[in-house]
Design a protein around this motif. Structure first.
Motif, PDB file in Angstrom:
ATOM      1  N   LEU A 184       0.602  -0.921   0.425  1.00 25.23           N
ATOM      2  CA  LEU A 184       0.220   0.272   0.231  1.00 25.23           C
ATOM      3  C   LEU A 184       1.077   1.255   0.257  1.00 25.23           C
ATOM      4  O   LEU A 184       0.690   2.432  -0.423  1.00 25.23           O
ATOM      5  CB  LEU A 184      -1.176   0.040   1.357  1.00 25.23           C
ATOM      6  CG  LEU A 184      -1.318   1.258   1.605  1.00 25.23           C
ATOM      7  CD1 LEU A 184      -2.815   0.780  -0.189  1.00 25.23           C
ATOM      8  CD2 LEU A 184      -2.440   0.717   2.346  1.00 25.23           C
ATOM      9  N   PHE A 185       1.691   1.241   0.632  1.00 26.30           N
ATOM     10  CA  PHE A 185       2.761   2.039   0.683  1.00 26.30           C
ATOM     11  C   PHE A 185       3.749   2.318  -0.375  1.00 26.30           C
ATOM     12  O   PHE A 185       3.920   3.498  -0.916  1.00 26.30           O
ATOM     13  CB  PHE A 185       4.003   2.633   1.694  1.00 26.30           C
ATOM     14  CG  PHE A 185       5.534   3.436   1.896  1.00 26.30           C
ATOM     15  CD1 PHE A 185       4.478   4.494   2.545  1.00 26.30           C
ATOM     16  CD2 PHE A 185       6.173   2.563   1.250  1.00 26.30           C
ATOM     17  CE1 PHE A 185       5.370   4.742   2.248  1.00 26.30           C
ATOM     18  CE2 PHE A 185       7.330   3.671   1.267  1.00 26.30           C
ATOM     19  CZ  PHE A 185       6.941   4.936   1.858  1.00 26.30           C
ATOM     20  N   ILE A 201       1.957   1.278  -3.550  1.00 27.13           N
ATOM     21  CA  ILE A 201       1.373   2.083  -4.472  1.00 27.13           C
ATOM     22  C   ILE A 201       0.611   3.513  -3.965  1.00 27.13           C
ATOM     23  O   ILE A 201       0.892   4.520  -5.461  1.00 27.13           O
ATOM     24  CB  ILE A 201       0.393   0.971  -4.276  1.00 27.13           C
ATOM     25  CG1 ILE A 201       0.106   0.390  -5.115  1.00 27.13           C
ATOM     26  CG2 ILE A 201      -1.362   2.409  -4.587  1.00 27.13           C
ATOM     27  CD1 ILE A 201      -0.757  -0.664  -4.455  1.00 27.13           C
ATOM     28  N   LEU A 202       0.742   4.450  -2.982  1.00 27.84           N
ATOM     29  CA  LEU A 202       0.500   5.375  -2.633  1.00 27.84           C
ATOM     30  C   LEU A 202       1.666   6.280  -3.178  1.00 27.84           C
ATOM     31  O   LEU A 202       1.738   7.570  -3.458  1.00 27.84           O
ATOM     32  CB  LEU A 202       0.080   5.582  -0.912  1.00 27.84           C
ATOM     33  CG  LEU A 202      -1.607   5.118  -0.587  1.00 27.84           C
ATOM     34  CD1 LEU A 202      -1.584   4.757   1.279  1.00 27.84           C
ATOM     35  CD2 LEU A 202      -1.812   5.831  -1.114  1.00 27.84           C
ATOM     36  N   PHE A 203       3.044   5.809  -3.094  1.00 26.71           N
ATOM     37  CA  PHE A 203       4.228   6.672  -3.215  1.00 26.71           C
ATOM     38  C   PHE A 203       3.922   7.268  -4.763  1.00 26.71           C
ATOM     39  O   PHE A 203       4.710   8.125  -5.133  1.00 26.71           O
ATOM     40  CB  PHE A 203       5.570   5.930  -2.385  1.00 26.71           C
ATOM     41  CG  PHE A 203       6.655   6.040  -2.867  1.00 26.71           C
ATOM     42  CD1 PHE A 203       7.049   7.986  -2.155  1.00 26.71           C
ATOM     43  CD2 PHE A 203       7.200   6.318  -4.157  1.00 26.71           C
ATOM     44  CE1 PHE A 203       8.069   8.765  -2.051  1.00 26.71           C
ATOM     45  CE2 PHE A 203       8.522   7.149  -4.152  1.00 26.71           C
ATOM     46  CZ  PHE A 203       8.736   8.207  -3.254  1.00 26.71           C
ATOM     47  N   THR A 204       4.142   5.866  -5.448  1.00 30.90           N
ATOM     48  CA  THR A 204       3.959   6.262  -7.334  1.00 30.90           C
ATOM     49  C   THR A 204       2.979   6.983  -7.545  1.00 30.90           C
ATOM     50  O   THR A 204       3.680   7.736  -8.027  1.00 30.90           O
ATOM     51  CB  THR A 204       3.415   4.353  -7.537  1.00 30.90           C
ATOM     52  OG1 THR A 204       4.895   3.344  -7.126  1.00 30.90           O
ATOM     53  CG2 THR A 204       3.843   4.311  -8.994  1.00 30.90           C
ATOM     54  N   ILE A 205       1.797   6.577  -7.050  1.00 31.51           N
ATOM     55  CA  ILE A 205       0.626   7.587  -7.485  1.00 31.51           C
ATOM     56  C   ILE A 205       0.750   9.121  -7.316  1.00 31.51           C
ATOM     57  O   ILE A 205       1.404  10.136  -7.785  1.00 31.51           O
ATOM     58  CB  ILE A 205      -0.848   7.566  -6.608  1.00 31.51           C
ATOM     59  CG1 ILE A 205      -1.396   6.146  -7.060  1.00 31.51           C
ATOM     60  CG2 ILE A 205      -1.687   8.823  -6.665  1.00 31.51           C
ATOM     61  CD1 ILE A 205      -2.123   6.004  -6.180  1.00 31.51           C
ATOM     62  N   TRP A 206       1.792   9.183  -5.953  1.00 30.84           N
ATOM     63  CA  TRP A 206       2.742  10.973  -5.122  1.00 30.84           C
ATOM     64  C   TRP A 206       3.316  10.987  -6.022  1.00 30.84           C
ATOM     65  O   TRP A 206       3.543  12.479  -6.952  1.00 30.84           O
ATOM     66  CB  TRP A 206       2.470  10.658  -3.891  1.00 30.84           C
ATOM     67  CG  TRP A 206       3.418  11.775  -3.043  1.00 30.84           C
ATOM     68  CD1 TRP A 206       2.851  13.649  -3.356  1.00 30.84           C
ATOM     69  CD2 TRP A 206       4.364  11.745  -2.342  1.00 30.84           C
ATOM     70  NE1 TRP A 206       3.299  14.437  -2.713  1.00 30.84           N
ATOM     71  CE2 TRP A 206       4.362  13.501  -2.055  1.00 30.84           C
ATOM     72  CE3 TRP A 206       5.413  11.080  -2.264  1.00 30.84           C
ATOM     73  CZ2 TRP A 206       6.369  13.810  -1.710  1.00 30.84           C
ATOM     74  CZ3 TRP A 206       6.813  11.546  -1.581  1.00 30.84           C
ATOM     75  CH2 TRP A 206       6.450  12.920  -1.010  1.00 30.84           C
ATOM     76  N   TRP A 213       1.654  12.172  -9.444  1.00 28.48           N
ATOM     77  CA  TRP A 213       1.583  13.440  -9.505  1.00 28.48           C
ATOM     78  C   TRP A 213       1.672  14.643  -9.771  1.00 28.48           C
ATOM     79  O   TRP A 213       1.995  15.636 -10.584  1.00 28.48           O
ATOM     80  CB  TRP A 213      -0.374  13.037  -8.485  1.00 28.48           C
ATOM     81  CG  TRP A 213      -0.587  14.553  -8.011  1.00 28.48           C
ATOM     82  CD1 TRP A 213      -0.377  15.589  -7.616  1.00 28.48           C
ATOM     83  CD2 TRP A 213      -1.993  15.097  -9.054  1.00 28.48           C
ATOM     84  NE1 TRP A 213      -1.202  16.425  -7.162  1.00 28.48           N
ATOM     85  CE2 TRP A 213      -1.742  16.393  -8.277  1.00 28.48           C
ATOM     86  CE3 TRP A 213      -2.519  14.696  -9.744  1.00 28.48           C
ATOM     87  CZ2 TRP A 213      -3.152  16.875  -8.709  1.00 28.48           C
ATOM     88  CZ3 TRP A 213      -3.357  15.599 -10.388  1.00 28.48           C
ATOM     89  CH2 TRP A 213      -3.506  16.622  -9.925  1.00 28.48           C
TER      90      TRP A 213
END
Length: 64
Positions: free
Chosen positions: A27-28, A30-35, A38
């Motif tokens: 999850l970390f 995935i969120l880091f990749t999205i960040w 973006w």
């Protein structure tokens, strides 16, 4: 006869903590990749806007 098989097998090992840890790491990531994506998009838009603003000629043309 002591070498008889037990009637019930051993219970399955509890992998709940291992699953939750791996899920947290994934999850970390995935969120880091999205960040990161973006941030790249926003940086590209801001730099394109800055390029347009730098190259605009804001001086008035003299009327003839």
């Amino acid at each position: 006869m002591n070498d008889e098989r037990p009637t019930y097998p051993d219970p399955a090992p509890n992998f709940t903590n291992a699953f939750l840890t791996a899920f947290g790491v994934i999850l970390f990531m995935i969120l880091f990749t999205i960040w990161a994506i973006w941030g790249l998009i926003i940086a590209g838009l801001i730099s394109a806007l800055a390029d347009r603003l730098i190259t605009i000629d804001l001086r008035r043309k003299p009327s003839s």
